[in-house]
Design an enzyme around this catalytic site. Structure first.
Site, short mmCIF file in Angstrom:
data_model
loop_
_atom_site.label_atom_id
_atom_site.label_comp_id
_atom_site.label_asym_id
_atom_site.label_seq_id
_atom_site.Cartn_x
_atom_site.Cartn_y
_atom_site.Cartn_z
N GLY A 83 2.97 1.28 3.60
CA GLY A 83 3.94 0.22 3.98
C GLY A 83 3.55 -1.22 3.21
O GLY A 83 2.73 -1.28 2.24
N ASP A 86 -11.57 5.58 3.26
CA ASP A 86 -10.81 4.71 2.08
C ASP A 86 -11.30 3.72 1.91
O ASP A 86 -11.00 2.44 1.59
CB ASP A 86 -9.33 4.48 2.30
CG ASP A 86 -8.58 4.67 1.15
OD1 ASP A 86 -9.11 4.60 0.08
OD2 ASP A 86 -7.48 3.97 1.32
N VAL A 114 2.82 -5.59 3.84
CA VAL A 114 2.14 -6.47 4.64
C VAL A 114 2.86 -8.00 4.24
O VAL A 114 3.10 -8.43 3.31
CB VAL A 114 0.61 -6.80 4.44
CG1 VAL A 114 0.16 -7.80 5.48
CG2 VAL A 114 -0.11 -5.41 4.64
N LYS A 165 2.06 -5.66 9.34
CA LYS A 165 2.02 -4.68 8.38
C LYS A 165 3.03 -3.57 8.85
O LYS A 165 3.21 -3.30 10.13
CB LYS A 165 0.82 -3.82 8.51
CG LYS A 165 0.69 -2.61 7.53
CD LYS A 165 -0.85 -2.05 7.59
CE LYS A 165 -0.79 -0.72 6.69
NZ LYS A 165 -2.13 -0.16 6.81
N GLY A 173 0.95 -1.27 -0.05
CA GLY A 173 -0.03 -0.03 -0.20
C GLY A 173 0.99 1.15 -0.13
O GLY A 173 1.91 1.24 -0.25
N GLY A 174 0.14 2.47 0.19
CA GLY A 174 0.75 3.50 0.16
C GLY A 174 1.98 3.95 1.37
O GLY A 174 2.97 4.45 1.02
#
Length: 197
Positions: free
Chosen positions: A4, A115, A6, A21, A1-2
């Site tokens: 980090g 989101d 996982v 994460k 993701g933006g």
């Protein structure tokens, strides 16, 4: 993701598979990113719901901020939709209802997700239950903003008009709009809005 990545990991103490994460190295320890990360953990710690991904632990180790969560066997709703898979109407209705109940729990706790999108809806197991994840840009009602005036954060294809125009007082209705956009995509097979800006 933006913010980090996982990873799958093994919890030696409790002998279970978990998801870890971790904040991206190139962004840590930027104070605003670290605050968003910690806020996600605090927000999730308040929520207890079958369709919200819980947090087991949060910490910093070897200079890396991390969050430990259950490992979900399945995929995201985004993965399913990108493959062009059409869900049965009953499955799509159930998924929307499960996410709506998760959002209701968050909203009752004073948390706006901000989101809601297919990539933040995990589809778990054979029953394909929905689990809402990634409260990284969640806003607690009455809490301080981490974005400046006129800055919109979220996923544009699913944002409510007021969120896209960077209004500061986003509330639960914005999440409901986003869930409606997700539902539209599941039923229509295309997004409500497609554009580069």
């Amino acid at each position: 993701g933006g913010f980090g990545a996982v990873y799958s990991a093994w919890d030696k103490k409790l002998e279970r598979e978990v998801a870890v994460k971790a904040l991206r190295h190139d962004m840590f320890p930027t104070p605003i990113v670290l605050e968003r990360f910690q806020r996600e953990a605090r927000a999730l710690a308040q929520l207890r719901h079958a369709h919200i991904l819980p947090v087991y632990e949060v910490g910093v180790g070897d200079g890396i901020a991390f969050m430990v969560m259950p490992f979900i066997r399945g995929e995201t709703l985004g993965d399913i939709l990108r493959r062009g898979e059409r869900l049965a109407v009953a499955d799509a209705i159930r998924i929307v209802a499960e996410v709506a109940r998760a959002l209701e729990a968050a909203h009752q706790a004073g948390i706006v997700h901000r989101d809601v999108k297919p990539d933040n809806i995990l589809i778990e197991g054979r029953e394909r239950h929905a689990v809402l994840s990634d409260f990284g840009i969640a806003k607690a009602s009455g809490g301080s903003e981490l974005t400046g005036s006129g800055v919109a954060i979220g996923s544009p294809q699913y944002m409510s008009p007021e969120q896209a125009s960077a209004e500061r007082n986003i509330d639960a209705r914005s999440d409901i709009y986003s869930l409606g956009s997700v539902a539209y995509e599941m039923f229509a097979g295309r997004r409500v809005y497609e554009a580069d800006s």
